[in-house]
Design an enzyme around this catalytic site. Structure first.
Site, PDB file in Angstrom:
ATOM      1  N   CYS B  14      44.789  37.241  40.316  1.00  0.00           N
ATOM      2  CA  CYS B  14      43.600  36.805  41.052  1.00  0.00           C
ATOM      3  C   CYS B  14      42.804  35.821  40.225  1.00  0.00           C
ATOM      4  O   CYS B  14      42.552  36.098  39.063  1.00  0.00           O
ATOM      5  CB  CYS B  14      42.727  38.010  41.397  1.00  0.00           C
ATOM      6  N   PRO B  15      42.386  34.682  40.751  1.00  0.00           N
ATOM      7  CA  PRO B  15      42.494  34.272  42.156  1.00  0.00           C
ATOM      8  C   PRO B  15      43.694  33.382  42.447  1.00  0.00           C
ATOM      9  O   PRO B  15      43.772  32.826  43.532  1.00  0.00           O
ATOM     10  CB  PRO B  15      41.211  33.459  42.334  1.00  0.00           C
TER      11      PRO B  15
END
Lengths: 160, 76
Positions: B14-15
């Site tokens: 993430c991200p």
């Protein structure tokens, strides 16, 4: 979704350490993929994140950071020793690399290319001798009223 | 399920899987199906939230030996 006003996120980035430079950029780079308008106001030490002379070499200090992971048990006070900040920074960079995260300059480019508004705080620039040409291309210079004008219409406001 | 494009986000966290998904979905036509491979467990809730918010359709989400596989129809 047609005529609806875009969602908006306003962030103040006030920290200039390697670890704290990431959260605003992680959120901003994600938000733009979700069609959220984003503005980040860089103030105080946070200005280093958009300072071309500094953003590639942000550091993190073990001193006064007891949460920092260490390969061996380590009294926090030893963080004052010469080289400890360099060591902590190296360790953190290793951790960041392990999860294949982009560097700060790379993350910043993703945000700017994606249309994130980057605003540098004018009194901080004056106070620390930072010139407009020291800032990454695309960063605008403004003050509190301009940020508030943007943030007053925001759905999310964060201070980092 | 057949897909029109596959994007490999294995090893990313993430991200970045969402950033990869967003980039890839711009490269396919409306109605086509994008397949995303990922290993970050956060991609399961993240892709659900992302598709819901962006108006795209998450057709299938499954896990095989630690690899998550998503099929997303471009509807927006």
């Amino acid at each position: 979704m047609e005529e609806k006003k875009k969602k908006r996120m306003a962030i103040i980035a006030s920290k200039g350490t390697l670890d704290m430079a990431y959260p605003p950029l992680v959120l901003a780079s994600t938000a733009i993929t979700m069609d959220v308008e984003v503005g980040i106001f860089f103030t105080l030490y946070g200005m280093d994140i958009v300072n071309k002379r500094k953003y590639g070499s942000l550091k993190v200090a073990p001193i006064a950071n007891p949460a920092m992971p260490s390969p061996v048990p380590f009294p926090n006070i030893l963080g004052v020793l010469p080289g400890m900040t360099a060591m902590g920074t190296m360790m953190m960079k290793g951790m960041i690399k392990k999860i294949n995260w982009p560097t700060i300059p790379e993350f910043l480019k993703t945000c700017i290319d994606g249309g994130v508004r980057m605003i540098a705080c004018s009194p901080t620039m004056e106070m620390t001798g930072v010139k407009k040409e020291d800032l990454v291309k695309g960063v605008e210079v403004a003050g509190a009223a301009e940020f508030l004008d943007f943030a007053l219409e925001a759905d999310i406001s964060l201070f980092v | 399920m057949n897909s029109d494009k596959i994007v490999d986000c294995k090893g990313l966290f993430c991200p970045m899987p969402v950033v990869g998904l967003n980039k890839a979905i711009k490269e396919i036509e409306m109605g086509q199906i994008l397949e995303v491979l990922a290993t970050d467990p956060a991609s399961v809730p993240d892709f659900r939230a992302w598709t819901m918010r962006t108006g795209n359709e998450l057709l299938e989400s499954k896990e095989e030996k630690g690899v998550y596989k998503f099929f997303i129809r471009k509807t927006k």
